[in-house]
Design an enzyme around this catalytic site. Structure first.
Site, mmCIF file in Angstrom:
data_model
loop_
_atom_site.group_PDB
_atom_site.id
_atom_site.type_symbol
_atom_site.label_atom_id
_atom_site.label_comp_id
_atom_site.label_asym_id
_atom_site.label_seq_id
_atom_site.Cartn_x
_atom_site.Cartn_y
_atom_site.Cartn_z
ATOM 1 C CD GLU A 58 -12.269 -3.583 -8.692
ATOM 2 O OE1 GLU A 58 -11.426 -2.584 -9.334
ATOM 3 O OE2 GLU A 58 -12.610 -3.506 -7.542
ATOM 4 C CG HIS A 94 -14.303 -2.080 -3.887
ATOM 5 N ND1 HIS A 94 -13.080 -2.729 -2.885
ATOM 6 C CD2 HIS A 94 -13.513 -1.513 -4.685
ATOM 7 C CE1 HIS A 94 -11.896 -2.665 -3.494
ATOM 8 N NE2 HIS A 94 -11.890 -1.946 -4.459
ATOM 9 C CG ASN A 115 -11.931 2.736 -4.957
ATOM 10 O OD1 ASN A 115 -12.292 3.617 -4.116
ATOM 11 N ND2 ASN A 115 -11.948 1.386 -4.879
ATOM 12 C CD GLU A 154 -10.213 -2.359 -1.073
ATOM 13 O OE1 GLU A 154 -10.530 -1.345 -0.834
ATOM 14 O OE2 GLU A 154 -9.030 -2.667 -1.856
ATOM 15 C CB SER A 210 -2.528 -4.373 -10.325
ATOM 16 O OG SER A 210 -2.635 -4.718 -8.898
ATOM 17 N N GLY A 238 -4.814 -3.952 -5.601
ATOM 18 C CA GLY A 238 -3.755 -3.819 -5.010
ATOM 19 C C GLY A 238 -2.626 -4.631 -4.719
ATOM 20 C CE LYS A 291 -8.373 0.488 -3.475
ATOM 21 N NZ LYS A 291 -8.047 -0.902 -3.435
HETATM 22 C C1 PEP Z 1 -9.637 -1.169 -6.678
HETATM 23 O O1 PEP Z 1 -9.636 -1.097 -5.578
HETATM 24 O O2 PEP Z 1 -10.826 -0.854 -7.243
HETATM 25 C C2 PEP Z 1 -8.595 -1.609 -7.290
HETATM 26 C C3 PEP Z 1 -8.925 -1.840 -8.848
HETATM 27 O O3 PEP Z 1 -7.290 -1.221 -6.858
HETATM 28 P P1 PEP Z 1 -5.848 -1.504 -7.660
HETATM 29 O O4 PEP Z 1 -6.100 -0.719 -8.698
HETATM 30 O O5 PEP Z 1 -4.929 -0.823 -6.642
HETATM 31 O O6 PEP Z 1 -5.549 -2.855 -7.616
#
Ligand code: PEP
Length: 249
Positions: free
Chosen positions: A166, A94, A9, A96, A213, A172, A11
Site C-alpha cells: 500500500e 497499516h 478495511n 495509519e 484507492s 484514501g 477502518k
Molecule cells: C486502506 O486503507 O487500506 C486503503 C487502501 O484505503 P483506500 O482504498 O481508501 O485508499
C-alpha cells in the site's frame, strides 16, 4: 496457483446497525466470487458481522491485534479474543497505525508472531510514503519493512500470510499507482521474499495484494497484472455495490 484475495478495511466506520445494513446488501452480491472475500471490521462490530456472514463465502477479519497474550494493556485486544469471535484474518502494520499510533517494524513483527501463534492469518501492510518515493527509497523501504516483518517467521507459515503493498500516498487520496507500477513494485517484495525464504515460497506460497484507492473502475486493470494477488480496499469497501464490483473485478 495463488488464489486472489480481496479484503475490505472498514477502518473506524460503521456502527453495528451500519454493519448489518452493509453486510445484508453485500452477501448476495459476492456469493459467486472467485476471489477469497474478507471484511476487516472494527472490534465492536466483529460479533455482529460474524453472525451475519455465517454460512456465506465472506470471511471475518480484524484491523489490529496486540502482541501480548494478555495483561496490563488497557484498551488493547489479544489474538485469543479475536479467535473466540471467529476472526480468521487480521490487518497488521497499516500505514495509519504506523503514522498515528507509533507502529514500528518491530511491533509489526511482534503482532505477526502473536497472530500466527493463535492461528490468525496476518495481512501485513508495507508501503512507502510520497517523500520516500520521491527520494528514490522505494526498494530500501520495502526490503526493510518486509525483512523486519518476517523476522523469525518460519517458512511453513507463509501460506497463512498475506502482504498488502500500500503506497501511503495512494491511500484514501484517489491517487492509484498505475497497474504497471504496482506490479513492478510488488515484484520487489516478491524478490525480497525469495531472498528471505525461497523462490518457490515467493512464487507459490505468499499472496501479495495491492491497496490504495482501488475501486470498481481500476480493479480489473490492477487484477490483470501477474504480480497482484488481490486488493486491500478502504473507501470502496464501505459501499456494498462498489465492493462487490471490486471483488468481481
Ligand atoms: C486502506 O486503507 O487500506 C486503503 C487502501 O484505503 P483506500 O482504498 O481508501 O485508499
Amino acid at each position: 496457483m495463488r488464489q486472489p484475495i480481496i479484503a475490505g478495511n472498514w477502518k473506524m466506520n460503521n456502527t453495528i446497525a451500519g454493519t448489518k445494513a452493509l453486510l445484508t446488501d453485500l452477501i448476495p452480491l459476492v456469493k459467486d466470487a472467485k476471489a477469497e472475500v474478507v471484511v476487516c471490521v472494527p472490534y465492536t462490530n466483529i460479533a455482529a458481522a460474524g453472525e451475519l456472514i455465517k454460512g456465506t463465502n465472506i470471511k471475518l477479519g480484524a484491523e489490529n491485534v496486540h502482541w501480548a497474550e494478555k495483561g496490563a494493556f488497557t484498551g488493547e485486544i489479544s489474538a485469543d479474543m479475536l479467535v473466540e469471535l471467529g476472526v480468521e484474518y487480521v490487518i497488521i502494520g497499516h500505514s495509519e497505525r504506523r503514522q498515528y499510533f507509533g507502529e514500528t517494524d518491530q511491533t509489526v513483527n511482534a503482532r505477526v508472531k502473536a497472530a500466527l501463534a493463535k492461528g490468525l492469518k496476518p495481512i501485513i501492510c508495507v508501503g512507502e510514503t510520497l517523500e520516500e518515493r520521491e527520494g528514490g527509497l522505494v526498494k530500501d523501504v520495502l526490503v526493510r519493512q518486509t525483512t523486519e516483518a518476517f523476522k523469525d517467521i518460519d517458512k511453513s507459515q507463509l501460506e497463512n500470510i498475506v502482504i498488502a503493498y500500500e503506497p501511503v500516498w495512494a491511500i484514501g487520496t484517489g491517487k492509484t499507482a498505475t497497474a504497471q507500477d504496482a506490479n513492478d513494485t510488488i515484484a520487489i517484495i516478491r524478490d525480497t521474499m525469495a531472498n528471505l525464504y525461497c523462490k518457490d515460497c515467493a512464487e507459490n506460497k505468499v499472496r501479495i495484494q495491492y491497496g490504495g484507492s482501488m475501486n470498481p473502475k481500476n480493479a480489473s486493470e490492477l487484477m490483470a497484472m501477474p504480480q497482484i494477488d488481490g486488493g486491500l480496499i478502504g473507501g470502496a469497501s464501505l459501499k456494498a455495490v462498489d465492493f462487490s464490483q471490486v471483488v468481481k473485478y
